[in-house]
Design a protein around this motif. Structure first.
Motif, PDB file in Angstrom:
ATOM      1  N   HIS A 181       0.690  -1.361   0.142  1.00  0.00           N
ATOM      2  CA  HIS A 181       0.339  -0.135  -0.262  1.00  0.00           C
ATOM      3  C   HIS A 181       0.784   1.603   0.169  1.00  0.00           C
ATOM      4  O   HIS A 181       0.354   2.273  -0.010  1.00  0.00           O
ATOM      5  CB  HIS A 181      -0.888  -0.146   0.941  1.00  0.00           C
ATOM      6  CG  HIS A 181      -1.981  -0.490   0.865  1.00  0.00           C
ATOM      7  ND1 HIS A 181      -3.354  -0.852   0.878  1.00  0.00           N
ATOM      8  CD2 HIS A 181      -2.548  -2.032   1.614  1.00  0.00           C
ATOM      9  CE1 HIS A 181      -3.509  -1.649   0.943  1.00  0.00           C
ATOM     10  NE2 HIS A 181      -3.526  -2.732   0.838  1.00  0.00           N
ATOM     11  N   LEU A 182       2.547   1.201  -0.083  1.00  0.00           N
ATOM     12  CA  LEU A 182       2.947   2.919   0.317  1.00  0.00           C
ATOM     13  C   LEU A 182       3.780   2.853  -1.102  1.00  0.00           C
ATOM     14  O   LEU A 182       4.087   1.917  -1.914  1.00  0.00           O
ATOM     15  CB  LEU A 182       4.245   2.266   1.130  1.00  0.00           C
ATOM     16  CG  LEU A 182       3.294   1.589   2.655  1.00  0.00           C
ATOM     17  CD1 LEU A 182       4.691   0.968   3.702  1.00  0.00           C
ATOM     18  CD2 LEU A 182       2.227   1.988   3.620  1.00  0.00           C
ATOM     19  N   ALA A 183       3.365   4.042  -1.075  1.00  0.00           N
ATOM     20  CA  ALA A 183       4.544   4.542  -2.472  1.00  0.00           C
ATOM     21  C   ALA A 183       5.992   4.930  -2.109  1.00  0.00           C
ATOM     22  O   ALA A 183       6.322   4.749  -0.606  1.00  0.00           O
ATOM     23  CB  ALA A 183       3.696   6.628  -1.808  1.00  0.00           C
ATOM     24  N   PRO A 184       6.387   5.593  -2.986  1.00  0.00           N
ATOM     25  CA  PRO A 184       7.307   5.821  -2.607  1.00  0.00           C
ATOM     26  C   PRO A 184       8.038   7.067  -2.000  1.00  0.00           C
ATOM     27  O   PRO A 184       7.214   7.950  -1.719  1.00  0.00           O
ATOM     28  CB  PRO A 184       8.527   5.781  -4.104  1.00  0.00           C
ATOM     29  CG  PRO A 184       6.762   5.348  -5.135  1.00  0.00           C
ATOM     30  CD  PRO A 184       6.150   4.713  -4.190  1.00  0.00           C
ATOM     31  N   GLY A 185       9.112   7.052  -1.301  1.00  0.00           N
ATOM     32  CA  GLY A 185       8.804   7.831   0.240  1.00  0.00           C
ATOM     33  C   GLY A 185       8.765   7.068   1.301  1.00  0.00           C
ATOM     34  O   GLY A 185       9.378   7.884   2.034  1.00  0.00           O
ATOM     35  N   SER A 186       8.305   6.139   1.117  1.00  0.00           N
ATOM     36  CA  SER A 186       7.217   6.072   2.440  1.00  0.00           C
ATOM     37  C   SER A 186       8.425   5.191   2.976  1.00  0.00           C
ATOM     38  O   SER A 186       9.169   4.647   3.395  1.00  0.00           O
ATOM     39  CB  SER A 186       5.747   4.950   2.375  1.00  0.00           C
ATOM     40  OG  SER A 186       5.140   5.999   2.007  1.00  0.00           O
ATOM     41  N   TYR A 187       7.910   5.129   4.666  1.00  0.00           N
ATOM     42  CA  TYR A 187       8.909   4.546   5.462  1.00  0.00           C
ATOM     43  C   TYR A 187       8.213   3.437   6.517  1.00  0.00           C
ATOM     44  O   TYR A 187       6.861   3.361   6.552  1.00  0.00           O
ATOM     45  CB  TYR A 187       9.386   5.674   6.891  1.00  0.00           C
ATOM     46  CG  TYR A 187      10.095   6.401   6.276  1.00  0.00           C
ATOM     47  CD1 TYR A 187      11.606   6.411   6.163  1.00  0.00           C
ATOM     48  CD2 TYR A 187      10.144   7.373   5.544  1.00  0.00           C
ATOM     49  CE1 TYR A 187      12.657   6.582   5.455  1.00  0.00           C
ATOM     50  CE2 TYR A 187      10.755   8.054   4.992  1.00  0.00           C
ATOM     51  CZ  TYR A 187      12.987   7.849   4.833  1.00  0.00           C
ATOM     52  OH  TYR A 187      13.711   8.578   4.337  1.00  0.00           O
ATOM     53  N   LEU A 188       8.673   2.477   6.665  1.00  0.00           N
ATOM     54  CA  LEU A 188       7.759   0.991   7.853  1.00  0.00           C
ATOM     55  C   LEU A 188       9.496   0.795   8.853  1.00  0.00           C
ATOM     56  O   LEU A 188      10.657   1.443   9.019  1.00  0.00           O
ATOM     57  CB  LEU A 188       8.370  -0.109   6.859  1.00  0.00           C
ATOM     58  CG  LEU A 188       7.375  -1.332   7.728  1.00  0.00           C
ATOM     59  CD1 LEU A 188       6.169  -0.855   7.965  1.00  0.00           C
ATOM     60  CD2 LEU A 188       7.526  -2.639   7.297  1.00  0.00           C
ATOM     61  N   VAL A 189       8.552   1.278  10.158  1.00  0.00           N
ATOM     62  CA  VAL A 189       9.035   1.227  11.442  1.00  0.00           C
ATOM     63  C   VAL A 189       8.625  -0.279  12.448  1.00  0.00           C
ATOM     64  O   VAL A 189       7.329  -0.258  12.952  1.00  0.00           O
ATOM     65  CB  VAL A 189       9.076   2.667  12.100  1.00  0.00           C
ATOM     66  CG1 VAL A 189       9.532   2.252  14.138  1.00  0.00           C
ATOM     67  CG2 VAL A 189       9.618   3.530  11.318  1.00  0.00           C
ATOM     68  N   ILE A 190       9.878  -0.982  12.747  1.00  0.00           N
ATOM     69  CA  ILE A 190       9.266  -2.174  13.111  1.00  0.00           C
ATOM     70  C   ILE A 190      10.035  -1.949  14.323  1.00  0.00           C
ATOM     71  O   ILE A 190      11.332  -1.950  14.295  1.00  0.00           O
ATOM     72  CB  ILE A 190       9.581  -2.842  12.670  1.00  0.00           C
ATOM     73  CG1 ILE A 190       8.462  -3.288  11.162  1.00  0.00           C
ATOM     74  CG2 ILE A 190       9.558  -4.805  13.048  1.00  0.00           C
ATOM     75  CD1 ILE A 190       9.139  -3.984  10.413  1.00  0.00           C
ATOM     76  N   SER A 191       9.030  -2.494  15.758  1.00  0.00           N
ATOM     77  CA  SER A 191      10.781  -2.688  17.196  1.00  0.00           C
ATOM     78  C   SER A 191       9.903  -4.338  16.838  1.00  0.00           C
ATOM     79  O   SER A 191       8.949  -4.806  17.253  1.00  0.00           O
ATOM     80  CB  SER A 191      10.446  -1.798  18.065  1.00  0.00           C
ATOM     81  OG  SER A 191       9.105  -2.092  18.743  1.00  0.00           O
TER      82      SER A 191
END
Length: 273
Positions: A181-191
């Motif tokens: 679903h995420l467009a270029p320039g998007s971020y994913l943060v995971i802990s």
């Protein structure tokens, strides 16, 4: 200590501990019941540093959000948000950009009900009740709030939530669908909680988590890395929580592994299809 929540949504069993409320207690929040505090105290008796771990996870999230704001991201989807009372995302974002939008997502009806009360007067933030295992539904409902536009860069925050998805539910496929679903320039943060470099008492605490509706599954650094797919992991990579861009070198002691979790941030580059 008496219970501090006055309004309990219909159908919620307050005789059973809730992971969201246990987490709130660890963070020093006021939205928890005696049953949650009892379980939290049992877990802390076995793992004395667990409350520190929870706070380290929240500190990692705040640092990541500030980095994303500096990169121009102005919309945040916080999945598994719990009860946003202590160091919450919309307060961090609004301190930098008052127009930034935040949509919180949680499966726990108590967390959602009290989040709605907290956010009643915050026009740039909303909360929806949904399950991480249904990423398409989450994204559709986030768009429906009017606060998230997946045609532009968005930051998806999975802080301490993916480890509640058992292997049987195929967390890697869930993350793949979410990333789509995420467009270029998007971020994913995971802990994510880990068994790597951990003593036996951490594994014992994991067994206690089975008493809540959401048992924790500990995973390796390689497992967490796979959750980012083909996104580009930013420096310093996937590391123990205190090692991820600490505000000061003095914030990291000689044993950052004692917090029992990895954290990382990754970006979808424009070159990706």
């Amino acid at each position: 200590m008496t219970d501090q929540l006055d309004d309990v949504p219909a159908g919620v069993d307050i005789s059973r501990p809730s992971a969201a409320r246990v987490y709130d207690y660890f963070l020093g929040g006021a939205h928890n019941f005696e049953v949650d505090r009892q379980l939290a105290e049992q877990i802390m008796a076995m793992t004395p540093h667990l409350a520190e771990t929870m706070r380290a996870g929240r500190a990692f999230l705040r640092r990541a959000v500030r980095m994303l704001l500096a990169d121009g991201v102005d919309q945040f989807l916080d999945i598994g948000s719990g009860i946003p009372t202590v160091g919450n995302v919309h307060e961090v974002t609004h301190a930098v950009d008052p127009t930034a939008t935040v949509v919180y997502v949680d499966i726990d009806p108590v967390a959602v009900a009290h989040s709605r009360t907290i956010l009643a007067d915050v026009a740039t933030a909303a909360v929806i009740q949904a399950d991480l295992r249904e990423p398409d539904t989450i994204c559709d409902r986030a768009v429906a709030t009017g606060l998230i536009d997946f045609g532009r860069p968005v930051a998806v925050l999975l802080a301490g939530v993916a480890h509640f998805i058992p292997d049987a539910d195929d967390p890697q496929e869930i993350l793949r669908r979410l990333r789509a679903h995420l467009a270029p320039g998007s971020y994913l943060v995971i802990s994510h909680a880990t068994y790597e470099d951990q003593p036996a008492e951490v594994l014992a605490a994991q067994r206690l988590s089975a008493r809540t509706d959401t048992e924790i599954t500990l995973r390796s650094r390689a497992d967490v890395a796979a959750m980012f797919g083909d996104f580009t992991v930013v420096e310093p990579g996937i590391v123990h929580l205190p090692l991820w861009r600490p505000d000061s070198p003095t914030d990291v002691d000689d044993h950052p592994e004692r917090f029992g979790a990895f954290g990382g941030v990754a970006r979808r580059d424009a070159a990706l299809s």
